[in-house]
Enzyme design. Structure first.
Site, PDB file in Angstrom:
ATOM      1  N   HIS A  57       0.842  -1.204   0.000  1.00 26.29           N
ATOM      2  CA  HIS A  57       0.000   0.000   0.000  1.00 26.29           C
ATOM      3  C   HIS A  57       0.871   1.246   0.000  1.00 26.29           C
ATOM      4  O   HIS A  57       1.456   1.615   1.030  1.00 26.29           O
ATOM      5  CB  HIS A  57      -0.951   0.032   1.198  1.00 26.29           C
ATOM      6  N   HIS A  59       1.615   5.319  -2.205  1.00 25.57           N
ATOM      7  CA  HIS A  59       1.167   6.363  -3.142  1.00 25.57           C
ATOM      8  C   HIS A  59       2.400   6.959  -3.816  1.00 25.57           C
ATOM      9  O   HIS A  59       2.976   7.929  -3.330  1.00 25.57           O
ATOM     10  CB  HIS A  59       0.366   7.443  -2.422  1.00 25.57           C
ATOM     11  N   GLN A 152      -9.231   9.294  -5.926  1.00 23.21           N
ATOM     12  CA  GLN A 152      -8.970  10.006  -4.662  1.00 23.21           C
ATOM     13  C   GLN A 152     -10.131  10.922  -4.244  1.00 23.21           C
ATOM     14  O   GLN A 152     -10.469  11.023  -3.076  1.00 23.21           O
ATOM     15  CB  GLN A 152      -7.690  10.844  -4.815  1.00 23.21           C
ATOM     16  N   HIS A 210      -9.304   1.804  -0.562  1.00 21.55           N
ATOM     17  CA  HIS A 210      -9.265   2.533   0.696  1.00 21.55           C
ATOM     18  C   HIS A 210     -10.680   2.406   1.265  1.00 21.55           C
ATOM     19  O   HIS A 210     -11.641   2.779   0.595  1.00 21.55           O
ATOM     20  CB  HIS A 210      -8.948   4.000   0.459  1.00 21.55           C
ATOM     21  N   TRP A 315       0.568  14.122   3.035  1.00 25.62           N
ATOM     22  CA  TRP A 315      -0.067  13.528   4.208  1.00 25.62           C
ATOM     23  C   TRP A 315       0.928  13.173   5.305  1.00 25.62           C
ATOM     24  O   TRP A 315       0.566  13.071   6.468  1.00 25.62           O
ATOM     25  CB  TRP A 315      -0.827  12.248   3.801  1.00 25.62           C
TER      26      TRP A 315
HETATM   27 FE   FE2 Z   1      -3.469   5.142   0.979  1.00 27.28          FE
END
Ligand code: FE2
Length: 423
Positions: A57, A59, A152, A210, A315
């Site tokens: 997992h 990004h 997203q 997600h 993030w």
């Molecule tokens: Fe994620």
């Protein structure tokens, strides 16, 4: 003659003194004292030798963008999403490719052999999609990159997400993503799970959503994900990522839910670094931990992996591509301090995510790819404790990264100078 032999290795299952014989990029034999000549020998005596780390997992379209166009001052998920939407129109193909390749270099040096990356398709240019498809091709000789079409901004909430998601799949993205808790209503979220699972079933693709990445104990999308998986016969092909709401759910409801998830053979990916940092933000004290119920899900027989999720992006400003750092956090957040639980945590960043990603040839058996990591650690628990140095990383039997052993020389008053204890 062998191409390579590693001698004296300790394996993750506890076997010690093992020689690993390699020819033509594959493991041909594992046993003590293999007396066959080899072109090259690596002395792994007393060292843990493992198949590579797998991050299921991540990004990669956002990674290493920290500070662009500004920093996330509050450190919250919502400011992170707002910041990503400020950055997205400024992205260029070259910059995304360069940052992703730089991260792949870091990942390989940390012994990662495969990454599943979500790629945001809520951009009509599909810039991230094209950039990561190029990266996937360019790193293929040393890293397996699997891409997820990730809406997203919401599959229904974003007006062009549904069309863009199909365009991304047409271009070669291989996993269907989703974000049902971000749709406008619980009903829309459930509908998105249904539509996306049907799309995956029609195209014969894996699913990784997600799902329920909130502190809301009433978020119910993983229930729908389990139901749709069962209804469409997608058992073993669907993953729920995050599932943080399960941390806050009523215990009676969870006792029903976990059975449904097991029936659907759902896989689960927790992201301990991000979950502990992002969740519980509306709490005063006590503050919830936010990681999903890992030991209970494992006990029910589900595949549970740990992902890194983010490194130096809108993030998460930290992270170093170190899956042992991820496992270390999981052990603490999940109260996984029993000996078996810590050994399971090592599997959750190696063999379990490999299974979730359906990686062919992964493992430590004759016939498997000779993809290996020699760690400066005695066993998996020692590796997690010290976030052990990756001394040698092998891909198809070829050394692709070396790091010198970590060693300190002590010069203490009243004692002779000496080499310090291994860490
Ligand atoms: Fe994620």
């Amino acid at each position: 003659m062998l191409d390579l032999i590693l001698t004296g290795a300790t394996l993750p299952d506890g076997r010690t003194g093992q020689d690993i014989a390699i020819k033509d990029g594959r493991i041909v034999e594992i046993r003590p004292a293999i007396a066959v000549e080899a072109m090259e020998t690596i002395d792994a005596t007393g060292r843990l030798v493992s198949p590579p780390f797998v991050d299921a997992h991540f990004h990669m379209d956002a990674t290493l963008s920290l500070g662009l166009p500004r920093l996330n001052r509050s450190g919250t998920l919502l400011e992170g999403i707002a910041l990503w939407n400020e950055l997205k129109p400024l992205l260029t193909h070259e910059a995304v490719v360069d940052r992703a390749l730089a991260y792949c270099d870091l990942a390989v040096s940390q012994g990662i052999g495969a990454i599943r990356s979500h790629v945001d398709i809520c951009d009509d240019r599909l810039l991230g999609v094209d950039a990561l498809l190029e990266v996937k091709q360019r790193v293929a000789d040393y890293l397996d990159l699997q891409l997820v079409a990730f809406p997203q901004d919401g599959y229904y909430r974003d007006p062009t997400a549904a069309a863009n998601l199909e365009r991304a799949l047409d271009r070669g993205i291989e996993v269907v993503g989703g974000i049902p808790h971000f749709e406008r209503t619980m009903v829309d979220g459930a509908a998105s799970v249904r539509a996306l699972c049907e799309l995956a079933a029609d195209r014969g693709l894996l699913v990784d959503m997600h799902c329920d990445e909130t502190d809301d104990p009433m978020s119910r999308h993983v229930e729908t994900l389990a139901h749709e998986t069962h209804r469409l016969g997608l058992q073993g092909r669907v993953t729920g990522s995050h599932l943080t709401s399960m941390h806050s759910m009523d215990n009676y409801y969870v006792s029903k839910l976990i059975a449904l998830m097991a029936e659907a053979e759902l896989s689960v990916i927790a992201n301990p670094l991000i979950n502990i940092l992002i969740q519980g933000r509306h709490d005063s004290y006590p503050k919830r931990r936010g990681m999903t119920r890992v030991p209970e899900l494992q006990a029910a027989g589900l595949c549970v992996a740990f992902g890194h999720d983010c490194v130096m992006d809108p993030w998460y400003s930290l992270g170093s591509g170190d899956m042992l750092d991820v496992a270390h956090m999981a052990v603490h957040v999940g109260h996984m301090s029993a000996t078996d639980a810590m050994a399971d945590a090592f599997q959750a960043v190696t063999s379990v995510p490999a299974q979730i990603m359906h990686l062919p040839g992964y493992g430590l058996e004759p016939g498997c790819n000779a993809d290996l990591v020699v760690l400066q650690a005695a066993d998996p628990i020692d590796a997690i404790r010290t976030k052990a140095n990756r001394l040698t990383v092998l891909r198809r039997g070829r050394v692709i990264a070396r790091t010198p052993a970590r060693q300190t020389t002590l010069d203490l008053p009243g004692r002779p100078a000496m080499v310090g204890p291994e860490r």
